[in-house]
Design a protein around this motif. Structure first.
Motif, PDB file in Angstrom:
ATOM      1  N   LEU A  91      22.045  64.210   1.375  1.00 14.37           N
ATOM      2  CA  LEU A  91      21.711  63.913  -0.014  1.00 14.37           C
ATOM      3  C   LEU A  91      22.669  62.860  -0.565  1.00 14.37           C
ATOM      4  O   LEU A  91      22.251  61.939  -1.266  1.00 14.37           O
ATOM      5  N   SER A 102      24.201  60.632   1.113  1.00 13.77           N
ATOM      6  CA  SER A 102      23.857  59.367   1.743  1.00 13.77           C
ATOM      7  C   SER A 102      22.689  58.694   1.016  1.00 13.77           C
ATOM      8  O   SER A 102      22.706  57.498   0.744  1.00 13.77           O
ATOM      9  N   MET A 103      21.674  59.498   0.715  1.00 11.20           N
ATOM     10  CA  MET A 103      20.513  58.960   0.001  1.00 11.20           C
ATOM     11  C   MET A 103      20.906  58.451  -1.385  1.00 11.20           C
ATOM     12  O   MET A 103      20.468  57.387  -1.824  1.00 11.20           O
ATOM     13  N   GLU A 156      23.811  57.531  -2.333  1.00 12.82           N
ATOM     14  CA  GLU A 156      24.687  56.368  -2.164  1.00 12.82           C
ATOM     15  C   GLU A 156      23.845  55.100  -1.980  1.00 12.82           C
ATOM     16  O   GLU A 156      24.100  54.064  -2.602  1.00 12.82           O
ATOM     17  N   ASP A 157      22.842  55.228  -1.117  1.00  9.30           N
ATOM     18  CA  ASP A 157      21.938  54.101  -0.879  1.00  9.30           C
ATOM     19  C   ASP A 157      21.281  53.657  -2.175  1.00  9.30           C
ATOM     20  O   ASP A 157      21.189  52.471  -2.471  1.00  9.30           O
ATOM     21  N   LYS A 158      20.828  54.653  -2.913  1.00  7.89           N
ATOM     22  CA  LYS A 158      20.163  54.346  -4.174  1.00  7.89           C
ATOM     23  C   LYS A 158      21.141  53.685  -5.142  1.00  7.89           C
ATOM     24  O   LYS A 158      20.808  52.689  -5.799  1.00  7.89           O
ATOM     25  N   GLU A 209      21.762  50.096  -4.169  1.00  5.57           N
ATOM     26  CA  GLU A 209      20.635  49.221  -4.472  1.00  5.57           C
ATOM     27  C   GLU A 209      20.531  48.927  -5.965  1.00  5.57           C
ATOM     28  O   GLU A 209      20.341  47.779  -6.381  1.00  5.57           O
ATOM     29  N   GLU A 224      16.618  61.821 -10.768  1.00 10.02           N
ATOM     30  CA  GLU A 224      15.740  61.786  -9.600  1.00 10.02           C
ATOM     31  C   GLU A 224      16.240  62.697  -8.467  1.00 10.02           C
ATOM     32  O   GLU A 224      15.668  62.709  -7.389  1.00 10.02           O
ATOM     33  N   PHE A 225      17.318  63.424  -8.754  1.00  8.74           N
ATOM     34  CA  PHE A 225      17.890  64.278  -7.704  1.00  8.74           C
ATOM     35  C   PHE A 225      16.938  65.404  -7.346  1.00  8.74           C
ATOM     36  O   PHE A 225      16.698  65.687  -6.178  1.00  8.74           O
ATOM     37  N   TYR A 254      16.718  57.335   2.316  1.00 10.29           N
ATOM     38  CA  TYR A 254      16.530  56.457   1.167  1.00 10.29           C
ATOM     39  C   TYR A 254      15.418  55.451   1.393  1.00 10.29           C
ATOM     40  O   TYR A 254      14.659  55.132   0.487  1.00 10.29           O
ATOM     41  N   LYS A 314      11.687  63.207  -5.425  1.00 13.48           N
ATOM     42  CA  LYS A 314      13.048  63.675  -5.718  1.00 13.48           C
ATOM     43  C   LYS A 314      13.835  63.820  -4.412  1.00 13.48           C
ATOM     44  O   LYS A 314      13.258  64.141  -3.371  1.00 13.48           O
ATOM     45  N   GLU A 315      15.129  63.636  -4.500  1.00 12.12           N
ATOM     46  CA  GLU A 315      15.986  63.739  -3.311  1.00 12.12           C
ATOM     47  C   GLU A 315      15.874  65.114  -2.646  1.00 12.12           C
ATOM     48  O   GLU A 315      15.750  65.212  -1.435  1.00 12.12           O
ATOM     49  N   LYS A 330      27.061  51.613   8.087  1.00 15.89           N
ATOM     50  CA  LYS A 330      26.982  52.983   7.575  1.00 15.89           C
ATOM     51  C   LYS A 330      26.192  53.852   8.557  1.00 15.89           C
ATOM     52  O   LYS A 330      25.155  53.441   9.086  1.00 15.89           O
TER      53      LYS A 330
END
Lengths: 276, 111
Positions: A28, A30-31, A33-35, A38, A56-57, B29, B46-47, B74
């Motif tokens: 999570l 990582s996702m 972080e990517d977001k 960006e 958006e979590f 992502y 959603k994540e 990464k």
């Protein structure tokens, strides 16, 4: 980015530290972080980024479920709801069949003892009446005086026994006071049981009641019949004393006729109050 | 604008993810961004939903995961579709055709 890390830490704070949750957390992160990178590259303001990522979590419960933790927290919530319900119910203490049956037995016994007490009180005058009959018959002499003193003794003894029993009858009610405090109800099975018992005891109740009324009505018969026979000993001693005995028996039956049914009806009324 | 209800789409999150994985292995992502792009911003997954779907799909053997270093250095977890995942995807597509066909019969523009 620190805010997001902290947010994630908070979300995971209540989860057990297992390999699966650690993996979930790092994925999570990582996702997110990517977001973050960006959105940052798009020139979005830091606050807006954090806001977007957090909205958006999603929902941590969804995650728990997929991690197989759904089962652990779920019973907790179920328990909580059960507790809430029983909490309401302990406010309204629910009686089981055994308790209802015990209560009926105790009240029946209590009524029985009470009835017996009343019986002794009612028949107490029969003593003096019966023994003074001898005095009337044979005139006043030391022997009849002595005999009539039995009558007086009987009166006192009978009243003493009667009052004693009446007092004793209240004893059996102890332990059931909580029924008077309200907040009690019957479990649905118990209610069924109680209704069935009432139906079953109805016949014997009516029979006993009729017997009691019969005894009371018949109480005058010995006096009139024996009086008509013109036999002194029966007319002045046996007849009147039998009156008391018959009334005593009658009242005893009347009191006892409803001993179980009234106890059960008492229990049913608890649920009527609950329903309100 | 009317937002998409997560209740309605729940049954098809797996399908959406598998759609992208059919082409090539991907990571969280990227999939999330692709969903957003392809749905023209109408659906933002959603994540937690996405990660839950990953674990579910992996548990059912529809995808596998591996760790790979991305261009920027990464380390990321990539997901790859399996054969049974492909089959599952096809089943879900058929199911959707049926669902769509049925539901559309009950959708009316008139009030």
């Amino acid at each position: 980015m620190e805010t997001i890390k902290n947010y994630l830490e908070t979300m995971f704070a209540n989860l057990p530290d297992t390999e699966e949750t650690r993996r979930a957390k790092s994925e999570l992160l990582s996702m997110m972080e990517d977001k973050y990178n960006e959105l940052k590259a798009q020139g979005m303001a830091e606050n807006a980024i954090v806001g977007t990522i957090i909205t958006e979590f999603g929902n941590i419960d969804e995650l728990k479920e997929s991690l197989g933790l759904g089962k652990a927290p779920e019973p907790v919530t179920t328990v909580a709801t059960i507790e809430n319900i029983t909490y309401e119910n302990t406010e309204k203490r629910m009686l089981t069949i055994d308790e209802a049956s015990d209560f009926a037995m105790d009240s029946a016994l209590c009524t029985f003892i009470f009835g017996l007490g009343v019986f002794f009180c009612i028949i107490s005058p029969a003593g003096p009446v019966f023994f003074s009959g001898f005095e009337e018959l044979f005139g006043s002499n030391p022997l009849t005086d002595f005999i009539s003193s039995f009558g007086v003794a009987f009166l006192f003894l009978s009243v003493a026994i009667g009052v004693g029993l009446i007092l004793l009858s209240g004893n059996k009610k102890k332990g059931w006071e909580f029924l008077d405090e309200g907040n009690c109800g019957l479990e649905s099975e118990t209610e069924e049981f109680v209704k069935r018992e009432i139906a079953e005891n109805n016949t014997s109740q009516n029979f006993m009641f009729a017997l009691g009324v019969g005894c009371c009505i018949c109480s005058v018969i010995p006096v009139t019949v024996l009086g008509a026979m013109k036999i002194a000993v029966l007319e002045s001693a046996v007849g009147p004393s039998l009156l008391f005995v018959l009334v005593g028996i009658g009242v005893f039956f009347i009191l006892n006729s409803s001993r179980k049914v009234s106890a059960y009806q008492r229990l049913l009324s608890l649920n009527e109050n609950t329903a309100e | 604008m009317q937002e998409i209800s997560s209740d309605v789409i729940r049954g098809y999150n797996d399908t959406i993810i598998l759609f992208f994985l059919r082409e090539e292995p991907s990571y969280g992502y990227e999939i999330s961004r692709n969903i957003k792009t392809l749905s023209e911003n109408k659906y933002l997954i959603k994540e937690t939903t996405l990660y839950s779907a990953f674990t579910r799909l992996e548990k059912n053997g529809y995808i596998t995961s591996f760790s790979k270093e991305a261009e920027n250095g990464k380390r990321r977890t990539y997901y790859q579709i399996t054969d049974s995942g492909l089959e599952y995807y096809r089943e879900k597509c058929e199911e959707w055709q049926l669902t769509k066909d049925v539901i559309e019969r009950f959708i009316s523009e008139k009030n």
